[in-house]
Design a protein around this motif. Structure first.
Motif, PDB file in Angstrom:
ATOM      1  N   GLY A 192      34.836  45.301  58.337  1.00  0.00           N
ATOM      2  CA  GLY A 192      33.481  44.788  58.313  1.00  0.00           C
ATOM      3  C   GLY A 192      32.701  45.073  59.577  1.00  0.00           C
ATOM      4  N   PRO A 193      31.489  44.462  59.659  1.00  0.00           N
ATOM      5  CA  PRO A 193      30.963  43.494  58.695  1.00  0.00           C
ATOM      6  C   PRO A 193      30.393  44.170  57.449  1.00  0.00           C
ATOM      7  CG  PRO A 193      29.384  43.865  60.426  1.00  0.00           C
ATOM      8  CD  PRO A 193      30.595  44.657  60.811  1.00  0.00           C
ATOM      9  N   GLY A 194      30.166  43.363  56.437  1.00  0.00           N
ATOM     10  CA  GLY A 194      29.606  43.893  55.210  1.00  0.00           C
ATOM     11  C   GLY A 194      30.259  43.261  54.007  1.00  0.00           C
ATOM     12  N   VAL A 195      29.899  43.782  52.834  1.00  0.00           N
ATOM     13  CA  VAL A 195      30.501  43.325  51.585  1.00  0.00           C
ATOM     14  C   VAL A 195      30.797  44.545  50.720  1.00  0.00           C
ATOM     15  CG1 VAL A 195      29.292  41.102  51.607  1.00  0.00           C
ATOM     16  CG2 VAL A 195      28.288  43.052  50.381  1.00  0.00           C
ATOM     17  N   VAL A 196      31.752  44.368  49.839  1.00  0.00           N
ATOM     18  CA  VAL A 196      31.858  45.246  48.682  1.00  0.00           C
ATOM     19  C   VAL A 196      31.706  44.362  47.455  1.00  0.00           C
ATOM     20  CG1 VAL A 196      33.297  46.984  49.796  1.00  0.00           C
ATOM     21  CG2 VAL A 196      34.394  45.091  48.586  1.00  0.00           C
ATOM     22  N   ARG A 197      31.308  44.980  46.354  1.00  0.00           N
ATOM     23  CA  ARG A 197      31.072  44.197  45.143  1.00  0.00           C
ATOM     24  C   ARG A 197      32.057  44.599  44.062  1.00  0.00           C
ATOM     25  NH1 ARG A 197      25.200  44.843  46.642  1.00  0.00           N
ATOM     26  NH2 ARG A 197      24.705  42.810  47.548  1.00  0.00           N
ATOM     27  N   CYS A 198      32.419  43.598  43.286  1.00  0.00           N
ATOM     28  CA  CYS A 198      33.411  43.820  42.231  1.00  0.00           C
ATOM     29  C   CYS A 198      32.955  43.168  40.944  1.00  0.00           C
ATOM     30  CB  CYS A 198      34.769  43.254  42.655  1.00  0.00           C
ATOM     31  SG  CYS A 198      34.841  41.446  42.702  1.00  0.00           S
ATOM     32  N   ASN A 199      33.606  43.559  39.871  1.00  0.00           N
ATOM     33  CA  ASN A 199      33.533  42.842  38.601  1.00  0.00           C
ATOM     34  C   ASN A 199      34.858  42.121  38.395  1.00  0.00           C
ATOM     35  OD1 ASN A 199      31.016  43.951  38.187  1.00  0.00           O
ATOM     36  ND2 ASN A 199      31.736  45.518  36.754  1.00  0.00           N
ATOM     37  N   VAL A 200      34.797  40.913  37.847  1.00  0.00           N
ATOM     38  CA  VAL A 200      35.988  40.118  37.577  1.00  0.00           C
ATOM     39  C   VAL A 200      36.032  39.827  36.085  1.00  0.00           C
ATOM     40  CG1 VAL A 200      37.254  37.998  38.101  1.00  0.00           C
ATOM     41  CG2 VAL A 200      35.842  39.088  39.878  1.00  0.00           C
ATOM     42  N   TYR A 201      37.202  40.066  35.482  1.00  0.00           N
ATOM     43  CA  TYR A 201      37.405  39.851  34.054  1.00  0.00           C
ATOM     44  C   TYR A 201      38.509  38.803  33.912  1.00  0.00           C
ATOM     45  CZ  TYR A 201      35.141  44.421  34.300  1.00  0.00           C
ATOM     46  OH  TYR A 201      34.297  45.465  34.617  1.00  0.00           O
ATOM     47  N   LEU A 202      38.153  37.655  33.344  1.00  0.00           N
ATOM     48  CA  LEU A 202      39.041  36.493  33.311  1.00  0.00           C
ATOM     49  C   LEU A 202      39.423  36.130  31.878  1.00  0.00           C
ATOM     50  CD1 LEU A 202      36.690  34.410  35.570  1.00  0.00           C
ATOM     51  CD2 LEU A 202      38.970  35.038  36.310  1.00  0.00           C
ATOM     52  N   PRO A 203      40.679  35.731  31.650  1.00  0.00           N
ATOM     53  CA  PRO A 203      40.975  35.078  30.373  1.00  0.00           C
ATOM     54  C   PRO A 203      40.060  33.876  30.171  1.00  0.00           C
ATOM     55  CG  PRO A 203      43.009  35.596  31.555  1.00  0.00           C
ATOM     56  CD  PRO A 203      41.878  35.867  32.509  1.00  0.00           C
ATOM     57  N   LYS A 204      39.772  33.550  28.936  1.00  0.00           N
ATOM     58  CA  LYS A 204      38.782  32.513  28.628  1.00  0.00           C
ATOM     59  C   LYS A 204      39.122  31.154  29.241  1.00  0.00           C
ATOM     60  CE  LYS A 204      35.798  34.423  25.564  1.00  0.00           C
ATOM     61  NZ  LYS A 204      34.322  34.318  25.587  1.00  0.00           N
ATOM     62  N   ASP A 205      40.419  30.863  29.379  1.00  0.00           N
ATOM     63  CA  ASP A 205      40.795  29.539  29.863  1.00  0.00           C
ATOM     64  C   ASP A 205      41.063  29.508  31.361  1.00  0.00           C
ATOM     65  OD1 ASP A 205      43.114  31.012  29.842  1.00  0.00           O
ATOM     66  OD2 ASP A 205      44.329  29.499  28.818  1.00  0.00           O
ATOM     67  N   ALA A 206      40.644  30.564  32.060  1.00  0.00           N
ATOM     68  CA  ALA A 206      40.876  30.608  33.502  1.00  0.00           C
ATOM     69  C   ALA A 206      39.893  29.709  34.242  1.00  0.00           C
ATOM     70  CB  ALA A 206      40.764  32.045  34.004  1.00  0.00           C
ATOM     71  N   VAL A 207      40.339  29.179  35.384  1.00  0.00           N
ATOM     72  CA  VAL A 207      39.438  28.484  36.303  1.00  0.00           C
ATOM     73  C   VAL A 207      38.337  29.469  36.717  1.00  0.00           C
ATOM     74  CG1 VAL A 207      39.335  27.412  38.580  1.00  0.00           C
ATOM     75  CG2 VAL A 207      41.367  27.063  37.138  1.00  0.00           C
TER      76      VAL A 207
END
Length: 586
Positions: free
Chosen positions: A30-45
């Motif tokens: 860093g400093p900085g950010v990277v961006r992601c996509n998150v794919y969760l099972p339906k019952d995930a927190v």
């Protein structure tokens, strides 16, 4: 998880929860950010009560670019179980993996897609940012704290380097066809610049995804840049052009290349390295040598055949991947990875590997690699253009035009079944001279060596290459000015000579001087039946089977350096090939 202004959450449209444009703060690079996509099972927190292990990727192809757009013809052939609304080139499909009880995190590399910053692919910064991604995944409320890495090619190569950094939470890696040595396997073959594929890959698959590039929506190539597009001059300032730098920095001790070196021996997490016998110009060596060098107490090596894209998604491949991750991320060892799985499992190439039989090749477990009872056997090059286990009593010189001429070949016809599995060394006594007295003398020699197989009718047996092209058994290369071998280096083996490829180790090549050199061919397997033949082919340029991976850079392969005649001394022990013969199994 801190929210940000660009975050989008969709809980209803797909069979999984889709979180788009999640910020991952960078600390190591860093400093900085990277961006992601998150794919969760339906019952995930946070939408349910369950936590799950994570399968993460970090790469340059754009997290929002659909597989069907990136490579339509490949996507059409993918196993339908691995096609979803968010399928992406060479990465785990979220539709499949969320159904198996995993969270999928797909991050844009820094300078790619929606991740701001300087694009410097395969650099130290790549592994540092990936390190941050892994640790972030392990710390999220929906995560069990265990992260696995899974992906093909680039998404495999970066697994080696980030695992060597030991991020907290990393529990297992599956580098599926991915080099582990940037200089020796990706950009310099035996010291020769492998420019053609690098140029194709960079311009077609990486640059269109650079952060700030306009026109993505019009090309169906992902979404507009969240903070707005950048002008051409700014994008150029934010770019380390790999095609320029691979040519500009030819030596392993140049800063550009040294920054990409890491100790594979530092990899200690459970490791499943999947090597493709057909990857003879990019990934194969890295999967094998990476496995050899890794220190992981649990490490496994598997060999496959076929193209580099489709086998990753085959049903048996997915089961292999899932069972390995289940063992080390979920403590569910239903496949016996800690007890009964062999360290090495071969795919034996004893017939043509065309698309009709790639799934039906025979296999065999082994206890180690190289195979412990390998008989490294010398076959001598003879004046009759044959290979013989007995050195010829007479000597001769075989000559070819370095840049324009046909290769020279040496034949061996077997009278019984012959299995070759392992590492190959071709020892040549080589020299160079000018074509005519009026020409300038050559000042270096590039050796392009190929091993081919013929059936009993004399027809070549061809295998499936990385992009589906017909390829021979295996290839190897050496720039003779890089001939110096460091036999005191801890990585040196008689069957795998170690060279530094450093500027400080370059040796002169003078006209008519004869040099003994050892050319490393990449690891391989082929099985010959009685009456079938091997051909050892030597040339000064690329020959059949190189496909997209040719070596044509006008400066690196300048005629002023290489044009001339090359001479191979044969007979006696002047030149030979050491083949890894495997004794017949009971």
């Amino acid at each position: 998880m801190a929210l940000n202004q660009f975050l989008q959450i969709d809980r209803d449209t797909y069979p999984y929860v889709f979180m788009k444009n999640v910020d991952i703060p960078l600390t190591t690079s860093g400093p900085g950010v990277v961006r992601c996509n998150v794919y969760l099972p339906k019952d995930a927190v946070p939408f349910g009560s369950q936590t799950y292990p994570v399968v993460a990727t970090y790469g340059p192809y754009g997290k929002d670019v659909p597989y069907s757009v990136f490579h339509r013809s490949s996507f059409d052939e993918v196993n339908p179980q691995h096609k979803s609304a968010h399928s992406s080139w060479e990465t785990p499909d979220p539709g499949f993996w969320t159904q198996q009880g995993y969270i999928v995190v797909r991050a844009d590399e820094r300078g790619i897609g929606q991740s701001p910053g300087r694009l410097d692919a395969l650099s130290r910064g790549t592994s540092e940012s990936f390190f941050d991604v892994v640790e972030w995944c392990a710390q999220q409320e929906w995560s069990t704290g265990k992260v696995g890495l899974l992906g093909v090619s680039y998404y495999a190569a970066t697994q080696w380097s980030v695992a060597a950094r030991k991020p907290q939470g990393l529990a297992a890696i599956i580098p599926w066809e991915g080099f582990s040595d940037y200089n020796r396997e990706a950009v310099r073959h035996g010291g020769i610049l492998a420019d053609q594929f690098t140029g194709f890959w960079w311009s077609r698959q990486v640059l269109p995804n650079q952060y700030g590039t306009p026109g993505r929506v019009e090309r169906s190539w992902g979404d507009p840049t969240l903070e707005g597009d950048l002008d051409e001059a700014t994008r150029a300032q934010n770019l380390a052009d790999l095609t320029v730098n691979t040519a500009r920095y030819p030596f392993a001790d140049d800063d550009h290349n040294r920054s990409r070196v890491f100790a594979v021996e530092d990899v200690e997490v459970p490791l499943l390295s999947v090597a493709n016998w057909g990857g003879i110009l990019l990934h194969l060596r890295g999967n094998v040598v990476g496995w050899m060098r890794a220190s992981s107490p649990y490490k496994f090596l598997r060999f496959i055949v076929g193209r580099h894209d489709l086998p990753f998604y085959w049903q048996q491949s997915a089961e292999l991947q899932r069972s390995f991750l289940d063992c080390f991320l979920r403590e569910d060892d239903h496949a016996g990875w800690k007890t009964t799985q062999p360290r090495v499992y071969l795919c034996l190439r004893n017939k043509d590997c065309d698309p009709n039989n790639e799934l039906n090749q025979p296999g065999r477990p082994e206890s180690d690699w190289p195979i412990p009872d390998t008989q490294h056997t010398k076959f001598f090059l003879t004046p009759k253009r044959t290979l013989s286990t007995v050195a010829a009593p007479t000597t001769d010189t075989c000559t070819y035009d370095a840049l324009q001429g046909d290769p020279i070949q040496f034949h061996y016809r077997t009278t019984s079944r012959l299995e070759l599995t392992g590492h190959i060394i071709v020892h040549l006594t080589i020299s160079a001279s000018r074509l005519t007295p009026d020409d300038a003398p050559p000042s270096d020699i590039d050796l392009f060596v190929t091993l081919r197989k013929l059936d009993t009718q004399g027809h070549e047996v061809l295998y499936t290459g990385t992009v589906g092209d017909p390829i021979p058994v295996v290839k190897g290369w050496l720039r003779v000015s890089h001939r110096q071998v460091d036999d005191s280096h801890p990585l040196h083996r008689e069957y795998l000579p170690y060279r530094s490829y450093a500027r400080t180790d370059v040796l002169p090549v003078l006209e008519d001087d004869k040099y003994p050199v050892d050319v490393e061919l990449w690891p391989t397997n082929t099985v010959l039946e009685a009456g079938e033949s091997l051909i050892l082919e030597i040339a000064g340029h690329d020959t059949q089977g190189v496909g997209l991976f040719s070596h044509q850079h006008p400066e690196d392969r300048a005629p002023s350096t290489f044009a001339g005649l090359n001479h191979v001394e044969v007979g006696g022990e002047m030149s030979w090939v050491s083949l890894p013969v495997i004794p017949p199994r009971e």
